[in-house]
Scaffold this motif. Structure first.
Motif, mmCIF file in Angstrom:
data_model
loop_
_atom_site.group_PDB
_atom_site.id
_atom_site.type_symbol
_atom_site.label_atom_id
_atom_site.label_comp_id
_atom_site.label_asym_id
_atom_site.label_seq_id
_atom_site.Cartn_x
_atom_site.Cartn_y
_atom_site.Cartn_z
ATOM 1 N N TRP A 25 32.340 122.461 18.167
ATOM 2 C CA TRP A 25 31.366 121.754 19.007
ATOM 3 C C TRP A 25 31.128 120.353 18.459
ATOM 4 N N THR A 62 33.612 121.407 23.876
ATOM 5 C CA THR A 62 32.450 122.116 24.422
ATOM 6 C C THR A 62 32.831 123.090 25.532
ATOM 7 N N LEU A 86 26.890 128.862 23.705
ATOM 8 C CA LEU A 86 27.131 127.439 23.939
ATOM 9 C C LEU A 86 26.137 126.870 24.955
ATOM 10 N N LYS A 124 23.157 125.884 23.110
ATOM 11 C CA LYS A 124 23.373 124.631 22.377
ATOM 12 C C LYS A 124 23.225 123.434 23.313
ATOM 13 N N ARG A 125 23.630 123.605 24.575
ATOM 14 C CA ARG A 125 23.533 122.496 25.528
ATOM 15 C C ARG A 125 22.094 122.236 25.959
#
Length: 232
Positions: free
Chosen positions: A60, A65, A90, A93-94
């Motif tokens: 990342w 991504t 993920l 994380k975004r």
């Protein structure tokens, strides 16, 4: 709680005023917002993705991504979970306002990875140790010193000991400095790290004699002890 803290009251004072335990006061004081208090058995449970989160974090940070691509990359590393679990991690994380990263390994686990032979580590353990060493230059240097000493010990390369001691003294590792300072008879230590002989057999005999002595404590004298040692 936070209003009292902003008014200048100490946590001990708040504890007395509200009749709360010290642990509760500290927990409320450390929480920046109510959501930080949402804890429970369902949180921080181990997941099949935990071992591969350091790899995902590294990729990342490198700019990759795409959840599907990352899922395909960790499959050869041994990941047995679903694509949805990778996508959910993920997605957090975004969307999370705070950085989402893998839970750091325990000190005991990191020490075990450093002390074990690199060939005995699994793919996941190697990835996690690599992540730890990347994030902490001190642990990276320490790992190098430990593995260099292990190579000297297992491959009988005692002639490298002076260089190893010099390298250790150049880094700020008090524990290793204590070890280096304790090596006074350098020639004897080099011989121990180089020659194939050791005192293991002698130590075994000494241990056996001590066992016999303890078995006979208070019930027999030296003559019987001598016979048992010699006849064995």
């Amino acid at each position: 709680m936070h209003a009292l803290l902003e008014a200048g009251h100490s946590q001990r004072s708040i504890q007395r005023q509200l009749g709360m335990t010290w642990r509760t006061v500290k927990q409320l004081a450390d929480a920046a917002k109510p959501e930080d208090l949402f804890t429970g058995q369902w949180q921080n449970r181990p997941s099949v993705l935990d071992d591969y989160k350091p790899y995902l974090d590294n990729r990342w940070d490198e700019g990759c991504t795409n959840a599907w691509k990352l899922w395909e990359e960790i499959l050869p590393l041994g990941y047995k979970g679903s694509y949805q679990r990778v996508r959910a991690y993920l997605h957090d994380k975004r969307t999370s306002p705070r950085p989402v990263a893998a839970r750091p390994p325990s000190p005991r686990a990191v020490a075990g990875w450093i002390l074990r032979h690199p060939d005995t580590l699994t793919e996941s353990e190697q990835l996690q140790l690599k992540s730890v060493r990347t994030r902490c230059p001190e642990l990276d240097a320490l790992t190098g010193h430990v593995r260099s000493f292990a190579t000297m010990l297992t491959e009988r390369q005692g002639d490298r000991l002076p260089d190893w001691l010099d390298a250790v003294r150049q880094d700020d590792f008090p524990s290793l400095h204590t070890l280096a300072a304790g090596i006074h008879r350098l020639d004897a230590v080099i011989a121990g790290l180089t020659l194939p002989w050791n005192s293991g057999v002698v130590e075994g005999h000494v241990n056996r004699i001590k066992m016999l002595k303890r078995q006979m404590f208070g019930r027999a004298g030296f003559d019987l002890l001598r016979k048992r040692v010699l006849l064995a």
